[in-house]
Structure formats: structure tokens, C-alpha cells
Scaffold this motif. Structure first.
Motif, PDB file in Angstrom:
ATOM      1  N   ARG A  23       0.843  -1.202   0.000  1.00 22.43           N
ATOM      2  CA  ARG A  23       0.000   0.000   0.000  1.00 22.43           C
ATOM      3  C   ARG A  23       0.877   1.251   0.000  1.00 22.43           C
ATOM      4  O   ARG A  23       0.624   2.194  -0.744  1.00 22.43           O
ATOM      5  N   LEU A  24       1.906   1.264   0.821  1.00 25.80           N
ATOM      6  CA  LEU A  24       2.836   2.386   0.828  1.00 25.80           C
ATOM      7  C   LEU A  24       3.505   2.547  -0.531  1.00 25.80           C
ATOM      8  O   LEU A  24       3.677   3.658  -1.024  1.00 25.80           O
ATOM      9  N   ALA A  25       3.864   1.431  -1.161  1.00 26.53           N
ATOM     10  CA  ALA A  25       4.537   1.483  -2.462  1.00 26.53           C
ATOM     11  C   ALA A  25       3.622   2.031  -3.554  1.00 26.53           C
ATOM     12  O   ALA A  25       4.109   2.538  -4.563  1.00 26.53           O
ATOM     13  N   SER A  26       2.319   1.964  -3.360  1.00 29.30           N
ATOM     14  CA  SER A  26       1.392   2.467  -4.372  1.00 29.30           C
ATOM     15  C   SER A  26       1.242   3.988  -4.315  1.00 29.30           C
ATOM     16  O   SER A  26       0.679   4.582  -5.228  1.00 29.30           O
ATOM     17  N   LEU A  27       1.745   4.620  -3.269  1.00 30.38           N
ATOM     18  CA  LEU A  27       1.636   6.060  -3.115  1.00 30.38           C
ATOM     19  C   LEU A  27       2.733   6.774  -3.893  1.00 30.38           C
ATOM     20  O   LEU A  27       3.837   6.253  -4.048  1.00 30.38           O
ATOM     21  N   GLU A  28       2.428   7.955  -4.370  1.00 35.31           N
ATOM     22  CA  GLU A  28       3.429   8.788  -5.047  1.00 35.31           C
ATOM     23  C   GLU A  28       4.089   9.671  -3.985  1.00 35.31           C
ATOM     24  O   GLU A  28       3.542  10.698  -3.608  1.00 35.31           O
ATOM     25  N   GLU A  30       7.837  11.407  -2.413  1.00 32.78           N
ATOM     26  CA  GLU A  30       9.215  11.806  -2.698  1.00 32.78           C
ATOM     27  C   GLU A  30      10.144  11.465  -1.543  1.00 32.78           C
ATOM     28  O   GLU A  30      11.305  11.165  -1.745  1.00 32.78           O
ATOM     29  N   ALA A  31       9.631  11.525  -0.306  1.00 33.59           N
ATOM     30  CA  ALA A  31      10.465  11.288   0.878  1.00 33.59           C
ATOM     31  C   ALA A  31       9.866  10.167   1.721  1.00 33.59           C
ATOM     32  O   ALA A  31       8.651  10.000   1.778  1.00 33.59           O
ATOM     33  N   LEU A  32      10.735   9.410   2.359  1.00 34.20           N
ATOM     34  CA  LEU A  32      10.328   8.314   3.228  1.00 34.20           C
ATOM     35  C   LEU A  32      11.229   8.316   4.454  1.00 34.20           C
ATOM     36  O   LEU A  32      12.450   8.219   4.334  1.00 34.20           O
ATOM     37  N   CYS A  33      10.628   8.454   5.622  1.00 31.41           N
ATOM     38  CA  CYS A  33      11.382   8.404   6.881  1.00 31.41           C
ATOM     39  C   CYS A  33      11.126   7.053   7.518  1.00 31.41           C
ATOM     40  O   CYS A  33       9.976   6.646   7.677  1.00 31.41           O
ATOM     41  N   GLU A  38      18.821   5.660   7.081  1.00 32.99           N
ATOM     42  CA  GLU A  38      18.698   7.044   6.655  1.00 32.99           C
ATOM     43  C   GLU A  38      17.379   7.259   5.921  1.00 32.99           C
ATOM     44  O   GLU A  38      16.890   6.351   5.247  1.00 32.99           O
ATOM     45  N   PRO A  39      16.814   8.462   6.002  1.00 34.22           N
ATOM     46  CA  PRO A  39      15.609   8.746   5.216  1.00 34.22           C
ATOM     47  C   PRO A  39      15.925   8.748   3.720  1.00 34.22           C
ATOM     48  O   PRO A  39      17.045   9.051   3.309  1.00 34.22           O
ATOM     49  N   VAL A  40      14.929   8.382   2.937  1.00 35.04           N
ATOM     50  CA  VAL A  40      15.025   8.469   1.485  1.00 35.04           C
ATOM     51  C   VAL A  40      14.410   9.809   1.117  1.00 35.04           C
ATOM     52  O   VAL A  40      13.226  10.035   1.353  1.00 35.04           O
ATOM     53  N   LEU A  41      15.195  10.708   0.564  1.00 36.75           N
ATOM     54  CA  LEU A  41      14.744  12.077   0.360  1.00 36.75           C
ATOM     55  C   LEU A  41      14.377  12.427  -1.082  1.00 36.75           C
ATOM     56  O   LEU A  41      13.980  13.554  -1.352  1.00 36.75           O
ATOM     57  N   LYS A  42      14.483  11.476  -1.987  1.00 38.57           N
ATOM     58  CA  LYS A  42      14.005  11.712  -3.346  1.00 38.57           C
ATOM     59  C   LYS A  42      13.612  10.377  -3.972  1.00 38.57           C
ATOM     60  O   LYS A  42      14.216   9.341  -3.681  1.00 38.57           O
ATOM     61  N   GLU A  43      12.566  10.420  -4.782  1.00 33.17           N
ATOM     62  CA  GLU A  43      12.063   9.241  -5.484  1.00 33.17           C
ATOM     63  C   GLU A  43      11.792   8.059  -4.552  1.00 33.17           C
ATOM     64  O   GLU A  43      12.057   6.904  -4.892  1.00 33.17           O
ATOM     65  N   ALA A  44      11.245   8.332  -3.382  1.00 27.82           N
ATOM     66  CA  ALA A  44      10.972   7.274  -2.406  1.00 27.82           C
ATOM     67  C   ALA A  44       9.948   6.272  -2.926  1.00 27.82           C
ATOM     68  O   ALA A  44      10.055   5.079  -2.637  1.00 27.82           O
TER      69      ALA A  44
END
Length: 58
Positions: A23-28, A30-33, A38-44
């Protein structure tokens, strides 16, 4: 893990954890904490979609 997302091994209901991950992967997004790493800060969203939680940590 550097540059990728994985569903960890510790969850009570593996099927539900995979469904939530998908479900999370289906969302558009940019950032993922995340709680570990480390957080993913682009194209998450792309990082999440590239993950395969069904086969990680089996």
C-alpha cells in the motif's frame, strides 16, 4: 540497506505487513522516513516499488 527498502523480519502478521508495504509502495511519495537507516529524500515511491517484501527475510 543503502539505496533500497526492505521489510524487516520482525512483524506479528507477515501477510498484513506485506499488504501494508505494498500500500505504501502504491503512493506517489518523494520522501520516506524510516525507523532504522537514513531517510530516502528523493524518489521514495520508486524505491518502495523496487522492493520485493514477499521474498525478503524468508
Amino acid at each position: 540497506m543503502e539505496g533500497r527498502a526492505v521489510l524487516g523480519p520482525f512483524n506479528v502478521d507477515r501477510g498484513q505487513a506485506i499488504a501494508s508495504f505494498q500500500r505504501l509502495a502504491s503512493l506517489e511519495v518523494e520522501a520516506l522516513c524510516v525507523p532504522h537507516g537514513e531517510p530516502v529524500l528523493k524518489e521514495a515511491g520508486e524505491v518502495l516499488r523496487a522492493a520485493a517484501p514477499e521474498t525478503d527475510w524468508l
